[in-house]
Scaffold this motif. Structure first.
Motif, PDB file in Angstrom:
ATOM      1  N   PRO A 291      13.027  12.032  -4.668  1.00  0.00           N
ATOM      2  CA  PRO A 291      12.273  12.744  -5.729  1.00  0.00           C
ATOM      3  C   PRO A 291      12.449  14.257  -5.733  1.00  0.00           C
ATOM      4  O   PRO A 291      12.134  14.909  -6.726  1.00  0.00           O
ATOM      5  CB  PRO A 291      10.830  12.351  -5.397  1.00  0.00           C
ATOM      6  N   GLY A 292      12.919  14.836  -4.703  1.00  0.00           N
ATOM      7  CA  GLY A 292      13.018  16.300  -4.645  1.00  0.00           C
ATOM      8  C   GLY A 292      11.773  16.925  -4.044  1.00  0.00           C
ATOM      9  O   GLY A 292      10.821  16.238  -3.686  1.00  0.00           O
ATOM     10  N   ASP A 293      11.787  18.276  -4.029  1.00  0.00           N
ATOM     11  CA  ASP A 293      10.681  18.955  -3.349  1.00  0.00           C
ATOM     12  C   ASP A 293       9.437  19.041  -4.212  1.00  0.00           C
ATOM     13  O   ASP A 293       8.318  19.179  -3.694  1.00  0.00           O
ATOM     14  CB  ASP A 293      11.128  20.385  -2.941  1.00  0.00           C
ATOM     15  N   SER A 294       9.613  18.995  -5.547  1.00  0.00           N
ATOM     16  CA  SER A 294       8.457  19.235  -6.434  1.00  0.00           C
ATOM     17  C   SER A 294       7.779  17.941  -6.870  1.00  0.00           C
ATOM     18  O   SER A 294       6.811  18.003  -7.628  1.00  0.00           O
ATOM     19  CB  SER A 294       8.918  20.015  -7.680  1.00  0.00           C
ATOM     20  N   LEU A 295       8.258  16.795  -6.448  1.00  0.00           N
ATOM     21  CA  LEU A 295       7.705  15.510  -6.896  1.00  0.00           C
ATOM     22  C   LEU A 295       7.206  14.702  -5.684  1.00  0.00           C
ATOM     23  O   LEU A 295       7.888  14.606  -4.676  1.00  0.00           O
ATOM     24  CB  LEU A 295       8.788  14.691  -7.645  1.00  0.00           C
ATOM     25  N   VAL A 296       6.011  14.142  -5.876  1.00  0.00           N
ATOM     26  CA  VAL A 296       5.410  13.297  -4.824  1.00  0.00           C
ATOM     27  C   VAL A 296       5.213  11.873  -5.390  1.00  0.00           C
ATOM     28  O   VAL A 296       4.625  11.718  -6.473  1.00  0.00           O
ATOM     29  CB  VAL A 296       4.066  13.860  -4.355  1.00  0.00           C
ATOM     30  N   ILE A 297       5.729  10.878  -4.643  1.00  0.00           N
ATOM     31  CA  ILE A 297       5.558   9.461  -5.031  1.00  0.00           C
ATOM     32  C   ILE A 297       4.666   8.777  -3.973  1.00  0.00           C
ATOM     33  O   ILE A 297       4.968   8.801  -2.781  1.00  0.00           O
ATOM     34  CB  ILE A 297       6.911   8.734  -5.121  1.00  0.00           C
ATOM     35  N   THR A 298       3.580   8.190  -4.444  1.00  0.00           N
ATOM     36  CA  THR A 298       2.653   7.514  -3.518  1.00  0.00           C
ATOM     37  C   THR A 298       2.547   6.029  -3.892  1.00  0.00           C
ATOM     38  O   THR A 298       2.730   5.642  -5.050  1.00  0.00           O
ATOM     39  CB  THR A 298       1.259   8.156  -3.573  1.00  0.00           C
ATOM     40  N   PHE A 299       2.227   5.232  -2.890  1.00  0.00           N
ATOM     41  CA  PHE A 299       2.078   3.767  -3.097  1.00  0.00           C
ATOM     42  C   PHE A 299       0.797   3.293  -2.413  1.00  0.00           C
ATOM     43  O   PHE A 299       0.531   3.640  -1.256  1.00  0.00           O
ATOM     44  CB  PHE A 299       3.281   3.024  -2.523  1.00  0.00           C
ATOM     45  N   ARG A 300       0.029   2.498  -3.162  1.00  0.00           N
ATOM     46  CA  ARG A 300      -1.237   1.973  -2.628  1.00  0.00           C
ATOM     47  C   ARG A 300      -1.386   0.494  -3.044  1.00  0.00           C
ATOM     48  O   ARG A 300      -1.060   0.134  -4.177  1.00  0.00           O
ATOM     49  CB  ARG A 300      -2.400   2.790  -3.180  1.00  0.00           C
ATOM     50  N   MET A 301      -1.860  -0.321  -2.067  1.00  0.00           N
ATOM     51  CA  MET A 301      -2.084  -1.744  -2.332  1.00  0.00           C
ATOM     52  C   MET A 301      -3.567  -2.068  -2.145  1.00  0.00           C
ATOM     53  O   MET A 301      -4.209  -1.561  -1.218  1.00  0.00           O
ATOM     54  CB  MET A 301      -1.244  -2.632  -1.400  1.00  0.00           C
ATOM     55  N   GLU A 302      -4.080  -2.940  -2.979  1.00  0.00           N
ATOM     56  CA  GLU A 302      -5.495  -3.301  -2.947  1.00  0.00           C
ATOM     57  C   GLU A 302      -5.618  -4.827  -3.053  1.00  0.00           C
ATOM     58  O   GLU A 302      -4.898  -5.458  -3.829  1.00  0.00           O
ATOM     59  CB  GLU A 302      -6.217  -2.623  -4.108  1.00  0.00           C
ATOM     60  N   GLY A 303      -6.505  -5.415  -2.251  1.00  0.00           N
ATOM     61  CA  GLY A 303      -6.730  -6.881  -2.304  1.00  0.00           C
ATOM     62  C   GLY A 303      -5.923  -7.620  -1.246  1.00  0.00           C
ATOM     63  O   GLY A 303      -5.176  -7.029  -0.462  1.00  0.00           O
ATOM     64  N   ASP A 304      -6.141  -8.946  -1.223  1.00  0.00           N
ATOM     65  CA  ASP A 304      -5.440  -9.824  -0.276  1.00  0.00           C
ATOM     66  C   ASP A 304      -4.121 -10.257  -0.892  1.00  0.00           C
ATOM     67  O   ASP A 304      -4.083 -10.946  -1.924  1.00  0.00           O
ATOM     68  CB  ASP A 304      -6.291 -11.060   0.060  1.00  0.00           C
TER      69      ASP A 304
END
Length: 954
Positions: free
Chosen positions: A823-836
C-alpha cells in the motif's frame, strides 16, 4: 429261558446263543470268547449284576461285562457239561441243573449232588425255595428237599395217582407248587412240623413243564403237549393251538416289568400276552365270525350290532341275542342304524329297504328304488322327528317321521355318505362330491374341503364340528368353510371313518390304520392356534384288535355303551375297549438311549455312544439313533429332539433317528426325550455335545488372517495411491508454475508495452488539447482495458503459483492476500474478523478472497484512500465481507465503459450464492460488501458435488 436286562430289554437263551429283544428287533448278544452261536439253555442276571450263562456243552460261564467269561464248570474239572437251568436263591447261592445232576456254587466253590440223579432235557423248572431256608429241586429221579446245612432227601407225594413230579415253583406270594405228569399240586405248610399239605389245584392231560405266578395271584402253567393253563380265583382256563397258540409245548414263561407274559415254545418261537386296550368280540363271546358292519347304543341301554352277511344282533344286559327279522334274508347287508324320539330303531339295508323295530316287532318298508346299485347309506332323525334317509341316489326327507308320509328329495343323484344335524337345525350332508348344508328346502355347498369325498361328520362335546374326508385327517367347519388341520399337528393323515367320544373328553377316531385317540381340548387348542401338537395315541393290532382297519361305509361305525365301553366295527369283527384303555401308559418317565453313526447303512454295529460327538470337516452327515425300551407296544413311544444352536424348536416323531447334513462349524447340543403317546413330556432329557469341526478356511484364525491381509493390502494400496497422487499433483504444480512464468515473461511484458504505448498516446492527446475527441476517448478506453487485463493477469499468475495456500478458512486466505499488497507509506490496510468462523469449501474461499482483493485494488487505484478497512463477520446463518475506504469515491454508474471490476465481483458473488452491494459518495469513500447465507452455500455445494469425483480427500 428268559431274563430281563436292567435297561428293560429281554435276554433270551436260544439254540443259537444269546439274543436280546427291545420290543422292535432281535439282536445277537456277542460274548467274548469262542462261544458265539453255541446253544444256550439257561441265562440268569445275578443279584450283583453278573451274567450267568448255561451252555449246552461247556458248563456255566460267569460274565461281568468286560474281558473273557469265567467258566466255573471247567475250573472245577467238569468238562463238556450240559446246563439245563440256573437259579439264584435269596442268599445269593447259584443252583445249577445239569445232565450230571444238581450243583451248587457258593463262595467260589462248586458242590455237586450227583446222587440225586441227572436232569433230563424235559425238566425246565427244577428249583424252588421252601420259605424256611431250604431248597426243593426236581431230577429225573423225583422231587428232593435240601434243608439248610443238610443233605438232599427225597420228597414223595402221598397221592400216587398224581404221577411223577417234573417241575417245582414258588410264586410271588411264596406259595409252593409242584407240577407232575398230570396235575398241579400246591404244597401248603402245616402249622406244626416240616410236612406239607398237598392240594390238587388242577389236572392237566400232559406233564407240566414250567409254572409262573403273576401280580394278580394267578398261576400260569405250561405243559408239554397241551398248551397253557391259568389257575386263578375264578377257576382254571386253558389255551392251546386250537385257540391260536403257535405251539402246545411250552418251554419257558416270563413276566416282564410291564406285566407282559412271554411264552417260549418248543417250535412256536416267542409269544407275548398282555392286557390290551382293546378286545375282540368274537366267537368265544358267542358272536359268530362275520363281517362287522355297524353298531349303535340305544336309549334303552342295549347295543345293536349289524353284520354284512350274518344278520342283526342285540346285546341286552350283557347277553347276546340274535334279532334278525324273520323276513330278512340272512345275506342282507345292514348299512345304517338310527333311533327316533319314541325309542324305535330304524335299520337300513342294501337293496332290501328299511326295517323299523318298536321294541316288540319289526316292520319292513321299501323305498321303491331298491336295487343292487342303490343302498340306504345313512339314517338320521332330527330334533323335530323328521326322518332323513341317505341313499346312493340322493337324500330323502319325511317330515312326519314315517316312511308312509310325503317325501322330499334333495341332492338328486348324489351318493349320501353321512349326516349331522347342526345346532341351528340345518342338516349337514356328506356326499362323494362334497359337503352340503340343507336348510329350508335349499342346499348350499361347504367350501375349501381338502377332498370332495366326505366320509364322516363329528360333533364333539364342546360344540365344534369336524369333517373327515378321503384326504385324511380332520377339517374344522367354520362359517360354511372347512379349515383342515395340518399334518404338523401330529394327527395322522388317515381317513377318519367314524368317531366316538368317551366320558373323559377324549375323541376316538376310527381310521383305515388304527384307532386314534385325542383329547377334545387339545383339538380345540390346535384349531384355535393356542397349541401346535395334539399328542395323539394310535391303537392297532398290538393293542388287542383283530384288525386295525375300521369300516368306512356303514353308519354309525362306532358307539359308546352305557358302561362306557367303546365299540368299533372293523374289517375283522367288532372290537371294544377294556379297562386298560383308561389306564396311564406308563408309571414313570421314560429315559431314552442315545447313540450316533456316520454310516449310511445305519448298522447297529456301527453305532457310537458317549456324551460327546466329534464330526470331522470332511464328514457331511451324522445320524443320531435313539430308542426307549417298551415291550408292550413300541409304536406307542413318541420322541422329540432338537439340536440346540441349530434347530429353532423341538421336532416330534415316532421314528427313532434324526439325520443332519452338512452342519456349519460350531458347537451344538443334541437333546432327546421320550414318552408314551398322549402322556406329558417328562423332565428326563438325554443329551450329547456336538462339535462340527471346520476346514482351515472356516476357522476364526483364517478369517483373522484374511482380514489382516486385506488391511495390509489396503494400507499398501493407499500408500501407492498417495504417492501417485502426489506425483500427479507435483506435475500439475510444475506445469502451473511454468505457465505462470510464461505468462509473466510474455503476456505481462506485452501488456506493459501496450500500456506504455497507450499512455504515451494519451499524453499526446492531453498535451494537444484533444482530450474530448473521439480518438482520445477510444484511447482512454483501451488504456483502461489493458490496465484491467494486467490486473487480472497478475491475479491469475498469483493463483497459479499460490497452490500451497489452498485453505477452507476464509480469514487466513484474506490475511495472506492483504499482507501481499504494497500500500505504500500513506495507506493503511486493516483486517478484522467477528463471530465464530465456519470452514468453507476452497472454491468459495477463492471467490470471496478475489472479491476482497478486487475491492482493495480498486480503492488503491482510483480512490487515493488513506485507510482501507476489511471486515469479516460470521452470523448464525450467514457471513458478511465488507471492504470500506475513505477515498474520494465516485458518482454515477460504477460499471462505466472501461471498468470491469464491479461486474466481475458481482459474477463471483452469484457463484457463491451471495449478493454484492456497492455504496459510494463523493469525497466520502466507498463500501463494497457481499453477504452469503450458509443455506446458499450448502445448496450450491450440493449442486456442484454432482460434478466432483472425490478421491482420498483431494
Amino acid at each position: 429261558m428268559i431274563a430281563q436286562e436292567p435297561d428293560g430289554s429281554l435276554l433270551l437263551a436260544t439254540a443259537a446263543g444269546l439274543t436280546t429283544f427291545d420290543g422292535l428287533r432281535f439282536q445277537s448278544l456277542p460274548i467274548p470268547g469262542d462261544i458265539d452261536g453255541e446253544a444256550v439253555n439257561a441265562v440268569l442276571i445275578g443279584k450283583s449284576g453278573d451274567l450267568w450263562i448255561g451252555t449246552d456243552g461247556r458248563g456255566v460261564l460267569q460274565y461281568n461285562g468286560s474281558g473273557t467269561p469265567n467258566n466255573i464248570s471247567e475250573l472245577a474239572g467238569r468238562m463238556n457239561e450240559r446246563v439245563r437251568r440256573l437259579y439264584q436263591d435269596s442268599a445269593g447261592v447259584l443252583w445249577i441243573a445239569t445232565q450230571n445232576g444238581i450243583e451248587r456254587f457258593h463262595d467260589g466253590q462248586l458242590e455237586s449232588f450227583g446222587e440225586t440223579g441227572m436232569i433230563s432235557g424235559d425238566i425246565v423248572a427244577p428249583f424252588a425255595e421252601d420259605n424256611r431256608g431250604g431248597m426243593f429241586f426236581v431230577t429225573s429221579n423225583g422231587l428232593f428237599h435240601v434243608v439248610r446245612g443238610g443233605k438232599p432227601e427225597r420228597y414223595t407225594l402221598r397221592d400216587r395217582t398224581l404221577g411223577n413230579p417234573v417241575a417245582i415253583y414258588r410264586d410271588p406270594l411264596h406259595r409252593l407248587w409242584v407240577g407232575t405228569a398230570n396235575s398241579v399240586v400246591q404244597l401248603k405248610p402245616r402249622q406244626q412240623g416240616a410236612a406239607y399239605e398237598e392240594v390238587v389245584a388242577a389236572r392237566v392231560p400232559t406233564p407240566v413243564t414250567v409254572m409262573l405266578g403273576d401280580a394278580q395271584g394267578n398261576l400260569w402253567v405250561g405243559t408239554r403237549h397241551s398248551g397253557i393253563r391259568r389257575i386263578g380265583s375264578d377257576g382254571v382256563s386253558s389255551w392251546s393251538s386250537q385257540d391260536g397258540l403257535p405251539d402246545d409245548t411250552i418251554r419257558s414263561l416270563f413276566i416282564d416289568n410291564e406285566h407282559n407274559l412271554w411264552i417260549g415254545m418248543f417250535a412256536g418261537g416267542l409269544s407275548r400276552w398282555r392286557r390290551a386296550a382293546f378286545a375282540p368280540y368274537s366267537e368265544p363271546d358267542g358272536f359268530p365270525e362275520a363281517y362287522a358292519s355297524t353298531v349303535l347304543s340305544d336309549s334303552h341301554g342295549d347295543l345293536w350290532l349289524g353284520t354284512w352277511d350274518k344278520g342283526l344282533y342285540r346285546v341286552h344286559n350283557g347277553k347276546l341275542t340274535v334279532m334278525t327279522p324273520s323276513d330278512m334274508p340272512l345275506s342282507t347287508h345292514i348299512r345304517a342304524f338310527a333311533e327316533n324320539q319314541r325309542g324305535q330303531l330304524w335299520i337300513g339295508t342294501w337293496f332290501n329297504g328299511i326295517y323299523r323295530y318298536d321294541g316288540t316287532s319289526f316292520r319292513h318298508y321299501l323305498l321303491g328304488t331298491e336295487s343292487p346299485g342303490n343302498a340306504v347309506s345313512s339314517i338320521l332323525v332330527d330334533r323335530h322327528g323328521g326322518l332323513w334317509i341317505g341313499t346312493y341316489l340322493g337324500l330323502l326327507y319325511f317330515a312326519s317321521g314315517e316312511l308312509t308320509g310325503q317325501r322330499s328329495l334333495f341332492l338328486d343323484a348324489k351318493l349320501i355318505t353321512c349326516m349331522l344335524e347342526d345346532v341351528d337345525g340345518s342338516m349337514l350332508v356328506g356326499t362323494n362330491t362334497g359337503l352340503f348344508r340343507v336348510r329350508e328346502g335349499h342346499s348350499t355347498p361347504i367350501t375349501d374341503l381338502p377332498h370332495s369325498h366326505v366320509i364322516s361328520l363329528i360333533r364333539d362335546s364342546l360344540g365344534y364340528t369336524w369333517i373327515g374326508t378321503r384326504a385324511g385327517g380332520l377339517a374344522l367347519l367354520v362359517h360354511d368353510r372347512a379349515e383342515p388341520l395340518s399334518a404338523r399337528s401330529g394327527l395322522p393323515m388317515l381317513p377318519v371313518r367314524t368317531a366316538v367320544e368317551d366320558a373323559h373328553g377324549r375323541l376316538w377316531l376310527g381310521t383305515s390304520r388304527g384307532i386314534v385317540r385325542v383329547t377334545v381340548a387339545a383339538l380345540h387348542a390346535v384349531a384355535d392356534g393356542e397349541d401346535r401338537y395334539l399328542a395323539p395315541v394310535v391303537f392297532g393290532r398290538e393293542d388287542g384288535m383283530q384288525s386295525s382297519e375300521c369300516n368306512e361305509f356303514p353308519q354309525p361305525g362306532s358307539a359308546r355303551a352305557p358302561d362306557g365301553t367303546l365299540w368299533f366295527a372293523t374289517t375283522k369283527g367288532f372290537s371294544r375297549t377294556t379297562g386298560e384303555a383308561n389306564l396311564p401308559a406308563a408309571s414313570g418317565p421314560i429315559t431314552p438311549t442315545l447313540g450316533w453313526t456316520f454310516s449310511d447303512d445305519l448298522n447297529r454295529d456301527h453305532v457310537l455312544n458317549g456324551s460327546s460327538v466329534e464330526i470331522a470337516p470332511g464328514q457331511s452327515d451324522v445320524t443320531f439313533l435313539f430308542n426307549a425300551i417298551h415291550l408292550s407296544n413300541p409304536s406307542q413311544i413318541e420322541f422329540r429332539y432338537r439340536l440346540s444352536g441349530y434347530d429353532p424348536d423341538w421336532t416330534t416323531t415316532q421314528a427313532r433317528m434324526a439325520r443332519y447334513r452338512k452342519l456349519p462349524p460350531g458347537k451344538y447340543t443334541f437333546e432327546v426325550q421320550a414318552r408314551n403317546s398322549g402322556e406329558p413330556w417328562g423332565p428326563s432329557v438325554v443329551s450329547a455335545t456336538v462339535k462340527q469341526q471346520g476346514y482351515f478356511y472356516q476357522t476364526w484364525y483364517f478369517y483373522l488372517a484374511v482380514l489382516l491381509l486385506a488391511a495390509a493390502l489396503a494400507v499398501q494400496f493407499f500408500r501407492q495411491r498417495v504417492k501417485l497422487v502426489k506425483g500427479q499433483i507435483g506435475v500439475v504444480i510444475e506445469e502451473r508454475n511454468r505457465i505462470a512464468r510464461e505468462c509473466h515473461d510474455t503476456l505481462m511484458a506485452g501488456f506493459a508495452a501496450i500500456s506504455w504505448q497507450l499512455e504515451a498516446t494519451s499524453k499526446i492527446f492531453r498535451d494537444g488539447a484533444l482530450v474530448d475527441t473521439a480518438a482520445a476517448k477510444s484511447c482512454e478506453l483501451a488504456r483502461g482495458m489493458v490496465s484491467h487485463c494486467q490486473a487480472e493477469a497478475r491475479r491469475i499468475i498469483w493463483d497459479l503459483r499460490d497452490t500451497g495456500d489452498m485453505t477452507n478458512i476464509l480469514s487466513h486466505a484474506l490475511s495472506r492476500t492483504l499482507n501481499a499488497q504494497e500500500p505504500g507509506d500513506s495507506l493503511v490496510i486493516t483486517f478484522r474478523m467477528e463471530g465464530d468462523e465456519v470452514p468453507l469449501a476452497p472454491a468459495y474461499v477463492h471467490h470471496l478472497v478475489c472479491i476482497g482483493q478486487e475491492a482493495v485494488s480498486n480503492a488503491m487505484r482510483h480512490a487515493s484512500p488513506s485507510h482501507i478497512a476489511v471486515h469479516l463477520r460470521y452470523e448464525p446463518d450467514s457471513l458478511n465481507l465488507t471492504v470500506r475506504d475513505d477515498g474520494k469515491g465516485f458518482r454515477g454508474d460504477s460499471s462505466k465503459v472501461g471498468h470491469f471490476g464491479i461486474p466481475v465481483m458481482e459474477e463471483r458473488a452469484r457463484k457463491v450464492g451471495g449478493v454484492l452491494r456497492v455504496q459510494s459518495s463523493h469525497d466520502e469513500g466507498t463500501e463494497v460488501s457481499v453477504n452469503v447465507s450458509f443455506n446458499a452455500l450448502q445448496k450450491v455445494s450440493g449442486q456442484q458435488h454432482q460434478y466432483i469425483v472425490p478421491w482420498i480427500g483431494i
